[in-house]
Design a protein around this motif. Structure first.
Motif, PDB file in Angstrom:
ATOM      1  N   GLY A   1       7.583   4.821   4.258  1.00 32.35           N
ATOM      2  CA  GLY A   1       6.882   6.045   4.823  1.00 32.35           C
ATOM      3  C   GLY A   1       6.712   6.128   6.243  1.00 32.35           C
ATOM      4  N   VAL A   2       6.239   5.389   6.950  1.00 40.14           N
ATOM      5  CA  VAL A   2       5.913   5.241   8.290  1.00 40.14           C
ATOM      6  C   VAL A   2       7.381   5.014   8.959  1.00 40.14           C
ATOM      7  CG1 VAL A   2       4.605   4.340  10.062  1.00 40.14           C
ATOM      8  CG2 VAL A   2       3.499   4.478   7.969  1.00 40.14           C
ATOM      9  N   ASN A   3       7.929   4.069   8.768  1.00 44.87           N
ATOM     10  CA  ASN A   3       9.465   3.731   9.698  1.00 44.87           C
ATOM     11  C   ASN A   3      10.294   4.589   9.390  1.00 44.87           C
ATOM     12  OD1 ASN A   3       7.545   1.506  10.183  1.00 44.87           O
ATOM     13  ND2 ASN A   3       8.726  -0.131   9.101  1.00 44.87           N
ATOM     14  N   TYR A   4      10.473   5.256   8.241  1.00 40.60           N
ATOM     15  CA  TYR A   4      11.667   6.036   8.079  1.00 40.60           C
ATOM     16  C   TYR A   4      11.248   7.360   7.620  1.00 40.60           C
ATOM     17  CZ  TYR A   4      15.741   7.721   5.360  1.00 40.60           C
ATOM     18  OH  TYR A   4      16.882   8.410   5.031  1.00 40.60           O
ATOM     19  N   LEU A   5      10.574   7.477   6.346  1.00 38.70           N
ATOM     20  CA  LEU A   5      10.425   8.967   6.031  1.00 38.70           C
ATOM     21  C   LEU A   5       9.660   9.932   7.018  1.00 38.70           C
ATOM     22  CD1 LEU A   5       9.948   8.481   2.286  1.00 38.70           C
ATOM     23  CD2 LEU A   5      11.996   9.425   3.274  1.00 38.70           C
TER      24      LEU A   5
ATOM     25  N   GLY B   1       0.853  -1.339   0.025  1.00 36.22           N
ATOM     26  CA  GLY B   1       0.160   0.055  -0.040  1.00 36.22           C
ATOM     27  C   GLY B   1       0.903   1.318   0.047  1.00 36.22           C
ATOM     28  N   ARG B   2       0.339   2.499  -0.168  1.00 35.98           N
ATOM     29  CA  ARG B   2       0.956   3.628  -0.262  1.00 35.98           C
ATOM     30  C   ARG B   2       0.504   4.561   0.914  1.00 35.98           C
ATOM     31  NH1 ARG B   2       3.951   1.052  -2.635  1.00 35.98           N
ATOM     32  NH2 ARG B   2       4.805   1.514  -4.728  1.00 35.98           N
ATOM     33  N   THR B   3       1.295   5.471   1.381  1.00 31.41           N
ATOM     34  CA  THR B   3       1.163   6.591   2.291  1.00 31.41           C
ATOM     35  C   THR B   3       0.246   7.514   1.649  1.00 31.41           C
ATOM     36  OG1 THR B   3       2.889   7.972   2.150  1.00 31.41           O
ATOM     37  CG2 THR B   3       3.123   5.987   3.617  1.00 31.41           C
ATOM     38  N   LYS B   4      -0.304   8.313   2.407  1.00 28.87           N
ATOM     39  CA  LYS B   4      -1.088   9.533   1.764  1.00 28.87           C
ATOM     40  C   LYS B   4      -0.309  10.553   0.893  1.00 28.87           C
ATOM     41  CE  LYS B   4      -3.966  10.001   6.051  1.00 28.87           C
ATOM     42  NZ  LYS B   4      -4.596  10.521   6.994  1.00 28.87           N
ATOM     43  N   ASP B   5       0.981  10.252   0.902  1.00 29.44           N
ATOM     44  CA  ASP B   5       1.959  11.047  -0.061  1.00 29.44           C
ATOM     45  C   ASP B   5       2.800  10.227  -1.197  1.00 29.44           C
ATOM     46  OD1 ASP B   5       2.282  13.784   1.362  1.00 29.44           O
ATOM     47  OD2 ASP B   5       2.611  12.269   2.967  1.00 29.44           O
ATOM     48  N   GLY B   6       1.982   8.820  -1.171  1.00 25.84           N
ATOM     49  CA  GLY B   6       2.463   7.916  -2.350  1.00 25.84           C
ATOM     50  C   GLY B   6       3.786   7.185  -1.975  1.00 25.84           C
ATOM     51  N   PHE B   7       4.152   6.959  -0.550  1.00 25.06           N
ATOM     52  CA  PHE B   7       5.300   6.338  -0.367  1.00 25.06           C
ATOM     53  C   PHE B   7       4.913   4.767  -0.058  1.00 25.06           C
ATOM     54  CE2 PHE B   7       6.643  10.660   1.149  1.00 25.06           C
ATOM     55  CZ  PHE B   7       7.432  10.931  -0.167  1.00 25.06           C
TER      56      PHE B   7
END
Length: 325
Positions: free
Chosen positions: A147-151, A136-142
């Motif tokens: 997205g969650v663990n790192y960015l 899946g993707r985060t709200k910003d497309g990662f």
């Protein structure tokens, strides 16, 4: 054939690594946190502090007099955690602020709200995370693990650095503690495919994200020390801990997961011990800070962790993805 191998190999590598960690935990004594000094007047932010390791970190810091802000997605869970801590420690100063690491807007809003209060910030614990979630993707497309663990934690730390630097000028240095994992040893950094678009594997994506977080922590510490800023950065492997993080384990293991966890996994309090040591111990002040810690000791990591070119390349790529200049 290549596609099948790209899906199967990460699973094999992660479960073999997990088996090794479990055996080590079975035959070694869990680290016991020494008595830590009082933390009166200090302010800490702990992501994912409503349950598991994060909750135990918040609970212990609050018992020592720190003002702790739980940063998480679920307000009801946050309020319930605060209630339990307050019932145990009537003088505890704990509060909840909404933070969704899967949304860059939420991260920015959290920091804006925090800075508007003009509080100091002595400790940041990047603890929240996801593991083996479906693609899946985060709200910003990662990709979600990235997205969650790192960015999300990269952006949070970046935006809070000024507060950490200011607070570190007056007394002990400020600290950033990022919760990584032994799974980083099975990860790799593919700068041309950080979002795992070519061949997706939840197992590989989780390992990649934990390696990225470790590289970030190491590079951040080096930069802070090089520039003479009063902040240290280190990473911690809490071990395999009996928490909800493992709810997406390989399905054949789920019927016996509870029994395995009770027998071989560490408790959340045991998992939190090294995180707390890294965040609070006077032994890690100044030049003794930084590094990668597991079971109360500084540990060696995989060769990529020490590659300054890889660290810088990932750092620059992450800044571009996050729109930081």
């Amino acid at each position: 054939m290549v596609s099948v191998l790209s899906c199967v190999l990460p699973v094999i590598k992660l479960y073999l690594l997990g088996l090794r960690v479990l055996l080590v935990q079975l035959f070694s004594k869990a680290f016991r946190l020494p008595v830590m000094p009082r933390q009166d007047g200090k302010v800490a932010i702990v992501t994912g502090g409503v349950r598991g390791i994060g909750y135990e970190v918040v609970r212990h810091m609050a018992s020592l007099g720190a003002h702790v802000i739980i940063a998480g997605r679920d307000e009801q869970e946050g309020l319930a955690a605060i209630k339990r801590i307050s019932e145990e420690h009537s003088e505890a100063k704990v509060e909840f602020e909404e933070l969704d690491l899967a949304s860059l807007q939420s991260v920015r809003q959290f920091v804006q709200t925090f800075k508007a209060r003009d509080l100091q910030l002595n400790i940041l614990v990047n603890n929240a995370g996801v593991m083996l979630v479906p693609e899946g993707r985060t709200k910003d497309g990662f990709e979600q693990h990235l997205g969650v663990n790192y960015l999300g934690h990269f952006l949070l730390t970046w935006l809070l650095l000024d507060a950490l630097k200011d607070s570190g000028k007056h007394g002990p240095l400020s600290r950033v503690v990022s919760v990584s994992s032994s799974a980083h040893a099975a990860g790799e950094i593919r700068l041309d495919d950080l979002n795992s678009c070519r061949h997706y594997s939840a197992h590989a994506a989780y390992c990649h994200s934990k390696l990225a977080l470790l590289l970030f922590s190491t590079h951040l510490h080096r930069e802070l020390q090089h520039r003479g800023f009063p902040v240290t950065s280190c990473a911690v492997d809490p071990g395999m801990v009996d928490t909800a993080l493992y709810c997406h384990l390989w399905s054949p293991l789920r019927p016996i997961q509870g029994a395995i966890a009770r027998l071989l996994f560490r408790t959340p309090a045991q998992g939190a011990a090294t995180v707390l040591y890294a965040a609070l111990s006077p032994d890690l002040e100044g030049d003794c800070g930084g590094g990668y810690w597991a079971n109360g000791r500084r540990e060696m990591t995989t060769p990529p962790t020490f590659d300054p070119h890889l660290q810088l390349s990932l750092w620059d790529a992450s800044r571009r993805l996050l729109g930081l200049h």
